[in-house]
Write an enzyme that holds these catalytic residues in place. Structure first.
Site, PDB file in Angstrom:
ATOM      1  N   CYS A 101       0.978   1.841  -5.867  1.00 11.02           N
ATOM      2  CA  CYS A 101       0.384   2.962  -6.087  1.00 11.02           C
ATOM      3  C   CYS A 101       0.722   4.436  -6.708  1.00 11.02           C
ATOM      4  O   CYS A 101       1.863   4.877  -5.762  1.00 11.02           O
ATOM      5  CB  CYS A 101      -1.362   3.121  -5.807  1.00 11.02           C
ATOM      6  N   HIS A 160       0.892  -1.332  -0.236  1.00 10.48           N
ATOM      7  CA  HIS A 160      -0.069   0.176   0.373  1.00 10.48           C
ATOM      8  C   HIS A 160       0.619   1.037  -0.153  1.00 10.48           C
ATOM      9  O   HIS A 160       1.674   1.497   0.565  1.00 10.48           O
ATOM     10  CB  HIS A 160      -1.228   0.589   1.337  1.00 10.48           C
TER      11      HIS A 160
END
Length: 217
Positions: A195, A128
């Protein structure tokens, strides 16, 4: 195991719900310039073939016969202050997405690909970037890594393995070359994914993926 080719990696680089990362827009809105793209591409075989099936995000290639797969269990990246537990992860059967650990301070190793003992192929670890509820993730600063930076992956066998960063790239999630990054052939390498790019508040996900490639030091 079933995995959607595009959905799996977009999901894999993960976040708030399932694997679409969320929140701090500033984190990835102004990414550093890509570095080492040609070198990263050269690590994969020039004759890479399409995925085994439309559902498997790896290039054709067999894992070592009879070899004991050694999962990574810890990753240390001094340059960005990362010391993270690595969990073996697969695919969420309900969502068909790459299942990154729910705790943003932990990261996931794609257990259907090579382990740290492999002398060929891409060892994929995803994490993450951040979470609306948990804050910054283990890979929040992944986009800051540059060529020559070092990291250490410790296997379940207790052995520490050193790697050197050769590339950092950013792709729109719809255009990331999955076959290259999930390949079981080519030079041995470590692939880190999270991301990045602008955050779409309505869709609650980032537009891009940040990919860092490292080779044994």
């Amino acid at each position: 195991m079933t995995v959607r080719n595009r959905g799996a990696l977009a999901a894999m680089a993960a976040g708030v719900a399932a694997l679409t990362v969320a929140t701090l827009v500033a984190c990835g809105s102004q990414p550093a310039e890509n570095v080492g793209a040609e070198e990263a591409n050269a690590l994969a075989t020039a004759t890479a073939t399409p995925p085994v099936t439309g559902d498997v995000p790896v290039a054709t290639g067999d894992l070592p016969t009879g070899a004991k797969v050694i999962p990574p269990v810890r990753l240390v990246i001094p340059e960005i202050d990362v010391t993270a537990t690595v969990n073996a992860v697969g695919i969420n059967e309900r969502t068909n997405e790459f299942e990154v650990p729910p705790s943003v301070d932990q990261i996931g190793w794609y257990r259907y690909g090579p382990g740290l003992e492999a002398d060929a192929g891409s060892v994929v670890i995803a994490g993450h970037v951040d979470s609306a509820k948990q804050g910054k993730g283990a890979f929040f600063r992944l986009r800051e890594l540059d060529k020559g930076d070092t990291l250490t992956a410790t296997g379940r066998d207790g052995k520490e393995r050193k790697y050197r960063v050769v590339a950092r790239e950013e792709y729109a999630k719809t255009k990331i070359p999955l076959d290259r990054y999930f390949a079981r052939d080519g030079e041995a390498r470590l692939t880190l994914i999270t991301c990045g790019g602008p955050f779409d508040a309505k869709a609650r996900k980032y537009r891009d993926n940040i990919v860092v490639t490292a080779v044994p030091a």
